[in-house]
Write an enzyme that holds these catalytic residues in place. Sequence first.
Site, short mmCIF file in Angstrom:
data_model
loop_
_atom_site.label_atom_id
_atom_site.label_comp_id
_atom_site.label_asym_id
_atom_site.label_seq_id
_atom_site.Cartn_x
_atom_site.Cartn_y
_atom_site.Cartn_z
N ASP A 11 12.20 1.01 -0.14
CA ASP A 11 12.23 1.72 -1.19
C ASP A 11 12.46 3.14 -0.86
O ASP A 11 11.66 3.83 -0.12
CB ASP A 11 10.99 1.25 -1.71
CG ASP A 11 10.46 2.02 -3.02
OD1 ASP A 11 11.40 2.95 -3.51
OD2 ASP A 11 9.62 1.81 -3.54
N ASP A 51 12.60 -2.15 -6.73
CA ASP A 51 12.83 -1.02 -6.14
C ASP A 51 12.97 -0.87 -4.85
O ASP A 51 13.45 0.17 -4.30
CB ASP A 51 11.77 0.02 -6.41
CG ASP A 51 10.35 -0.30 -6.01
OD1 ASP A 51 10.45 -1.28 -5.24
OD2 ASP A 51 9.46 0.36 -6.06
N ASP A 52 13.36 -2.01 -4.15
CA ASP A 52 13.69 -2.19 -2.67
C ASP A 52 15.04 -2.55 -2.37
O ASP A 52 15.48 -3.77 -2.83
CB ASP A 52 12.74 -3.39 -2.27
CG ASP A 52 11.33 -2.86 -2.02
OD1 ASP A 52 11.11 -2.05 -1.11
OD2 ASP A 52 10.44 -3.34 -3.01
N GLY A 102 14.33 5.72 18.02
CA GLY A 102 14.66 4.33 18.71
C GLY A 102 14.99 3.18 18.15
O GLY A 102 16.14 2.31 18.07
N TYR A 231 -2.26 4.41 0.90
CA TYR A 231 -1.35 3.65 0.44
C TYR A 231 -0.01 4.65 0.01
O TYR A 231 -0.08 5.63 -0.35
CB TYR A 231 -2.18 3.19 -1.12
CG TYR A 231 -1.01 2.41 -1.87
CD1 TYR A 231 -0.88 1.17 -1.35
CD2 TYR A 231 -0.40 2.99 -3.19
CE1 TYR A 231 0.07 0.52 -2.27
CE2 TYR A 231 0.44 2.28 -3.79
CZ TYR A 231 0.45 1.06 -3.62
OH TYR A 231 1.51 0.30 -4.24
N LYS A 234 3.74 -0.81 -1.55
CA LYS A 234 3.30 -2.21 -1.06
C LYS A 234 4.22 -2.51 0.03
O LYS A 234 5.21 -2.06 0.12
CB LYS A 234 3.47 -3.39 -2.20
CG LYS A 234 2.20 -3.55 -2.55
CD LYS A 234 1.33 -4.50 -1.71
CE LYS A 234 -0.11 -4.44 -2.02
NZ LYS A 234 -0.97 -4.72 -0.89
N ASP A 235 4.05 -3.57 0.65
CA ASP A 235 4.98 -3.84 1.80
C ASP A 235 6.03 -4.55 1.66
O ASP A 235 7.09 -4.48 2.59
CB ASP A 235 4.04 -4.61 3.00
CG ASP A 235 2.62 -3.92 3.27
OD1 ASP A 235 2.86 -2.62 3.40
OD2 ASP A 235 1.78 -4.51 3.23
N GLN A 244 18.96 -26.45 6.53
CA GLN A 244 20.08 -27.39 6.72
C GLN A 244 20.03 -28.01 7.98
O GLN A 244 19.56 -27.36 9.35
CB GLN A 244 21.45 -27.37 6.42
CG GLN A 244 21.64 -26.83 4.73
CD GLN A 244 21.20 -27.83 3.79
OE1 GLN A 244 20.50 -27.76 2.59
NE2 GLN A 244 21.84 -29.25 4.09
N ARG A 268 0.00 -0.77 -9.00
CA ARG A 268 -0.88 0.17 -7.98
C ARG A 268 -1.15 -0.72 -6.60
O ARG A 268 -1.93 -0.31 -6.15
CB ARG A 268 -2.12 0.68 -8.47
CG ARG A 268 -1.59 1.51 -9.68
CD ARG A 268 -2.95 2.21 -10.23
NE ARG A 268 -2.48 3.11 -11.34
CZ ARG A 268 -2.09 4.30 -11.43
NH1 ARG A 268 -2.26 5.21 -10.46
NH2 ARG A 268 -1.85 4.78 -12.67
N TYR A 349 -5.54 1.99 -3.53
CA TYR A 349 -5.73 3.27 -3.95
C TYR A 349 -7.19 3.84 -3.60
O TYR A 349 -7.98 3.25 -3.91
CB TYR A 349 -5.26 3.54 -5.42
CG TYR A 349 -3.83 3.60 -5.88
CD1 TYR A 349 -3.13 4.78 -6.23
CD2 TYR A 349 -3.04 2.52 -5.60
CE1 TYR A 349 -2.06 4.88 -6.30
CE2 TYR A 349 -1.81 2.50 -6.14
CZ TYR A 349 -1.05 3.77 -6.53
OH TYR A 349 0.12 4.02 -6.77
P1 13P Z 1 6.33 -0.38 -4.76
O1 13P Z 1 5.63 -0.70 -3.54
O2 13P Z 1 7.51 -1.39 -5.14
O3 13P Z 1 7.08 0.81 -4.63
O4 13P Z 1 5.19 -0.32 -5.85
C1 13P Z 1 4.43 0.55 -5.78
C2 13P Z 1 3.38 0.21 -6.99
O5 13P Z 1 2.37 0.95 -6.95
C3 13P Z 1 3.39 -0.28 -8.41
O6 13P Z 1 2.71 -0.17 -9.14
MG MG Z 2 8.46 1.99 -5.27
MG MG Z 3 8.95 -2.14 -3.87
#
Ligand code: 13P
Ligand code: MG
Ligand code: MG
Length: 370
Positions: A11, A51-52, A102, A231, A234-235, A244, A268, A349
């Site tokens: 992202d 957003d990724d 690397g 934070y 998210k991952d 197959q 969040r 958070y």
């Molecule tokens: P992302 O990890 O997709 O950027 O979202 C973060 C977030 O806190 C959404 O509320």
């Molecule tokens: Mg984001």
């Molecule tokens: Mg994301």
Amino acid sequence: MNVTVSVIKADVGSVGGHTQPSDELLAAVRERVEAERGKLLIDTRVFYCGDDISILMTHDRPLGDEAIHRLAWEAFRAGTDVAQRQGLYGAGQDLLKDAFSGNMRGLGPQVAELRLKERPNESLMILAADKTEPGAFNLPLYLAFADPMYSPGLLLSEDLHAGFRFRIMDVEHTDGDRIIELEAPERLYDIAALLRDTHRYVIASIWSRKYPDEQAAAVSTTRLRQIAGRYVGKDDPVAIVRVQKIFPATEELGPPFAIGAFVAGDTRGSHNLPLLPVPVNTPASTFFCHPMVTALGFSMRDGVLTGPVDLFADPVWEPIRHQIVRKAMEMRRQGFFQPAMLPISELEYGGIVARLRRLDDEFRVVADAS
Ligand code: 13P
Ligand code: MG
Ligand code: MG
């Protein structure tokens, strides 16, 4: 022919919140990687989920190759430059280090890679999720590779009778990666006991037992929090799944995703909501950043990709989505109340942690608590 399939995801900025990349950002990423088609890369695709941005690459380099990872890094850097110019939200969010060193390990982007001896009809599924964590793939992959209720191929195909080997990573372990290998069906209950804990134990890869060199799946396992120490988002995992013949069929992977199991993520990164299968290039939802997953189907010959087919775009997924969204709306009715909000151990958070620390000072020990 041996081919490496790499999916690297980050992202690096989105429009008006954590929604989706801008057209210009996407074009900058695409331009950088596509310049290498026929040179460093055999083939490539760039797509997004929320957003990724995922960069899919086929090539003849080994796993973790510096040139491949550098290319993805440069493409995401180019995207970040655009994001900064446009004032996008979270510009460069997942690029946690200033310089490439690397390979992508420890730098922030998610990586799933798999080197395979190409079958004459190599079929691949690429999974990409947003607003959730790598453990979100635990249940669907477990059901598709180990449960005959979902994967009749385990009963119907001699190639699948012996089952699969799961390599599971302890992502909370701070002192190096900790891995355990367990074979299904013999160790089914041990596998289940680990995979239920999606924050800590994550399927890293799955292997055929009848053909022990054949890898069925690779899942990204990066925990951004472990790298950044706080934070940052998210991952949002990616995965490569071969389908197959000696592996489950494409359509055996679908129903496990139709469950819409509750996973951590959404707003969040601090709540539980069901994982929603959506078409590729879907923006994140303003309904509380509902966790979502896309699946793309490809054929591959000599590393050249044909496709994608958008595997969650057919009409059956519409009523499934309605059901899962209803489940999400029910959960949202209870707002901050657990398990709608994550337990304190998982809260991403810092705010609530600071609040509880302050409250802790106000507690008094009393002889008679009444
Ligand atoms: P992302 O990890 O997709 O950027 O979202 C973060 C977030 O806190 C959404 O509320
Ligand atoms: Mg984001
Ligand atoms: Mg994301």
